[in-house]
Design a protein around this motif. Sequence first.
Motif, PDB file in Angstrom:
ATOM      1  N   THR A 266       0.817  -1.221   0.000  1.00 46.62           N
ATOM      2  CA  THR A 266       0.000   0.000   0.000  1.00 46.62           C
ATOM      3  C   THR A 266       0.850   1.270   0.000  1.00 46.62           C
TER       4      THR A 266
ATOM      5  N   ALA B 247       0.621   3.611   2.240  1.00 47.90           N
ATOM      6  CA  ALA B 247       1.107   3.824   3.608  1.00 47.90           C
ATOM      7  C   ALA B 247       2.364   2.984   3.870  1.00 47.90           C
TER       8      ALA B 247
ATOM      9  N   GLU C 173      -5.347  14.627  -2.082  1.00 45.55           N
ATOM     10  CA  GLU C 173      -6.380  14.555  -1.032  1.00 45.55           C
ATOM     11  C   GLU C 173      -6.551  15.916  -0.363  1.00 45.55           C
TER      12      GLU C 173
END
Length: 424
Positions: free
Chosen positions: A114, A116, A213
């Motif tokens: 991922t 992260a 984001e």
Amino acid sequence: MTVTELPSVFTTLESEVRSYCRGWPAVFDHARGSRLQDVQGRSWLDFFAGAGALNYGHNNPRLKAALLEYLQRDGVVHSLDMSTGAKQTFLERFDEVILRPRGLDYKVQFPGPTGANTVESALKLARKVTGRESVVGFTNAFHGMTLGALAVTGNSMKRAGAGIPLVHATPMPYDNYLGGQVPDFLWFESLLEDSGSGLNKPAAVIVETVQGEGGVNVARPEWLRGLADLCRRHDILLIVDDVQMGCGRTGPFFSFETAGITPDIVCLSKSISGYGLPMALTLFRRELDIWSPGEHNGTFRGHNPAFVTATHALDYWTDDALEKSTLAAGEQIERALGQLVDEYADLGAHQRGTGLIRGLSFEAAPELAGRISEESFRRGLLVETSGPRGEVVKLMPALTTTTAELDEGLQILTDAVHATASAR
Ligand code: PMP
């Protein structure tokens, strides 16, 4: 289209933490390119693209053929970080098509699948290399939900989810955060130079070239160059988190290429597998590779189906055709949003973005973005919102979206903006 109730299992069994499914109440079933269909046969144009994980579209036929062939012949699927043919081919091709032509002498780490995961590995490595603890992040940054990544993420709601203090991270103003009122890096550089400032010398700076984001905030190339220069002068490592903006989203393969900078560490995930399969890479200068074997490991670092599709996705990067078409498609969106911005000047309409990451906001009516996203869904288009208050309509179509599909989606968006603004 009418919005129907979801089967109850999604509300009775699935956790309250679910989010995208709330704004898009449909049970999706199949997808191809830039179109998604639900179990009832309703269809949407997808300008969300898996939050940047589907830059080459859903079920890209070239990648699917390679994947099916690999699975059909019982190619190894799971292998931790054992050596496999699929990994070898990916590494060789990545070096040949991406690293060498750009003169990048990076080592490649598979940190877990991922975004992260790659951010955590980058932060750990920077701390290990420098022996320092603190990392500088930026206002409105987003780097992931694990504790290290969350510490350098701006959003207060997401940060509160940690439940413990988020430490060893200092926020600095992102490009244009102070509206150009002070010279770039005045605050940051002053703190670094003053032994009384209270800022511990950071191991690294972590930055997104465009904050996806955080509200589609685009850093100017000269700001990024200034940051790279500051890092070099102060012996601080520069980490570019290219998880969302990499793999061609802004035009070139790496989003930082436009600024002409070479980060010490680069985080990639989302579209690196090309197919929406989980995969991430951490790239770093060869000299920084001081990891001990297994010091950072994980069960899902060797997802071979992702290596197979990632290898074939690199075929898009053997020439500059995709980069050029991405920039042209971005201009097509810019023109359509430009008309809306002119039309809704009284609502403080604004657009920003680059390549195929674009944002539309209404400064005088921040609540409109969420309603426009809902109205777009009803009219057959998926667009999400971003920004600290969800005040920006975020457009992120697949890079393979055709001109006709873009026109169709932009018309739906325009109609949705008209309907939403007039109902206000
Ligand atoms: N970094 C950036 C810039 C991102 O946009 C994201 C995801 N939106 C992440 C990191 C985290 O990625 P993941 O959700 O795969 O952990």
